[in-house]
Scaffold this motif. Structure first.
Motif, PDB file in Angstrom:
ATOM      1  N   SER A 123       0.838  -1.211   0.000  1.00 24.50           N
ATOM      2  CA  SER A 123       0.000   0.000   0.000  1.00 24.50           C
ATOM      3  C   SER A 123       0.867   1.252   0.000  1.00 24.50           C
ATOM      4  O   SER A 123       0.567   2.237  -0.704  1.00 24.50           O
ATOM      5  N   LEU A 124       1.936   1.237   0.770  1.00 24.93           N
ATOM      6  CA  LEU A 124       2.852   2.380   0.813  1.00 24.93           C
ATOM      7  C   LEU A 124       3.534   2.573  -0.541  1.00 24.93           C
ATOM      8  O   LEU A 124       3.636   3.703  -1.026  1.00 24.93           O
ATOM      9  N   ALA A 127       1.021   4.104  -2.874  1.00 31.80           N
ATOM     10  CA  ALA A 127       0.797   5.516  -2.551  1.00 31.80           C
ATOM     11  C   ALA A 127       1.983   6.369  -3.019  1.00 31.80           C
ATOM     12  O   ALA A 127       1.798   7.470  -3.557  1.00 31.80           O
ATOM     13  N   GLU A 128       3.196   5.871  -2.841  1.00 28.37           N
ATOM     14  CA  GLU A 128       4.379   6.629  -3.280  1.00 28.37           C
ATOM     15  C   GLU A 128       4.404   6.764  -4.798  1.00 28.37           C
ATOM     16  O   GLU A 128       4.735   7.821  -5.344  1.00 28.37           O
ATOM     17  N   THR A 130       1.784   6.658  -6.818  1.00 20.89           N
ATOM     18  CA  THR A 130       0.684   7.560  -7.181  1.00 20.89           C
ATOM     19  C   THR A 130       1.100   9.009  -6.949  1.00 20.89           C
ATOM     20  O   THR A 130       0.843   9.887  -7.783  1.00 20.89           O
ATOM     21  N   LEU A 131       1.748   9.297  -5.841  1.00 21.85           N
ATOM     22  CA  LEU A 131       2.223  10.647  -5.545  1.00 21.85           C
ATOM     23  C   LEU A 131       3.270  11.078  -6.565  1.00 21.85           C
ATOM     24  O   LEU A 131       3.238  12.216  -7.062  1.00 21.85           O
ATOM     25  N   ARG A 151      -3.789  13.729  -4.201  1.00 20.74           N
ATOM     26  CA  ARG A 151      -2.985  12.525  -4.401  1.00 20.74           C
ATOM     27  C   ARG A 151      -1.955  12.313  -3.293  1.00 20.74           C
ATOM     28  O   ARG A 151      -1.444  11.231  -3.131  1.00 20.74           O
ATOM     29  N   LYS A 152      -1.625  13.364  -2.552  1.00 20.79           N
ATOM     30  CA  LYS A 152      -0.595  13.269  -1.538  1.00 20.79           C
ATOM     31  C   LYS A 152      -1.150  12.452  -0.359  1.00 20.79           C
ATOM     32  O   LYS A 152      -2.184  12.804   0.192  1.00 20.79           O
ATOM     33  N   PRO A 153      -0.457  11.388   0.040  1.00 20.09           N
ATOM     34  CA  PRO A 153      -0.956  10.561   1.137  1.00 20.09           C
ATOM     35  C   PRO A 153      -0.810  11.262   2.475  1.00 20.09           C
ATOM     36  O   PRO A 153       0.067  12.082   2.657  1.00 20.09           O
ATOM     37  N   CYS A 158      -0.082   6.395   5.796  1.00 17.72           N
ATOM     38  CA  CYS A 158       0.953   5.567   5.186  1.00 17.72           C
ATOM     39  C   CYS A 158       2.306   5.707   5.864  1.00 17.72           C
ATOM     40  O   CYS A 158       3.036   4.737   5.980  1.00 17.72           O
TER      41      CYS A 158
END
Length: 187
Positions: A123-124, A127-128, A130-131, A151-153, A158
């Protein structure tokens, strides 16, 4: 009549002498011959003697056996005992395994936490990525600053999850290194 008395007397003496001779003859063994001059030997039982270092005598005593010393012992981790290697009152040396724990439940719990750790790591990573993609599209002018912020987690979602999973996994990781020590109860 005196002759008759004499004849009866002589017949009685002869009969007594005959009876005495018969009884004496029956008492002598049938095979006694005077060739060796020895009388017949009596039967005797014999036994072989074996020298022993000692002897065993079974004795019964009334009382109660009390151990010289009792030691309380426990496993480092809780669980179900799968095997007991010694009996009550057995002599043991230092390092002898006394009992074993069933570690199947601990292994399953460790596997579950490892899977959760992998899920959080995945998941992390998502997320990274995607960012990073949102930042690239913002730099190229294809998205706005508000789109980038969406978009920033969140750091709580996270950023701290891997640390939390490490805190949960740390005891189980040390358990896997010391698994042999933890599942054996030694003297």
């Amino acid at each position: 009549m005196s002759t008759n008395k004499k004849l009866v007397k002589a017949a009685a003496i002869a009969a007594a002498a005959g009876i005495f001779a018969t009884v004496f003859a029956l008492r002598l063994p049938a095979d006694s011959t005077e060739t060796s001059g020895l009388s017949r030997a009596l039967p005797v039982r014999t036994a072989t003697v074996k020298i022993e270092n000692g002897y065993h005598a079974r004795r019964t005593f009334t009382g109660r056996a009390v151990p010289g010393r009792v030691s309380s012992m426990a496993f480092e981790l809780g669980g179900t005992v799968s095997e007991i290697k010694v009996d009550l009152g057995s002599h043991v040396k230092a390092g002898d395994v006394l009992a074993e724990l069933d570690t199947a439940r601990l292994k399953a719990q460790r596997a579950q936490l490892m899977a959760e750790k992998d899920e959080v790591a995945a998941s992390l990573d998502l997320a990274e990525r995607t960012l990073k993609r949102a930042q690239e599209t913002f730099q190229n002018g294809h998205t706005s600053a508000s789109g980038l912020m969406k978009r920033k987690p969140m750091p709580s979602a996270c950023g701290h999850a891997p640390n939390a999973s490490r805190l949960v996994l740390r005891p189980l990781m040390s358990m896997s290194r010391n698994q042999r020590c933890a599942r054996h109860l030694t003297a």
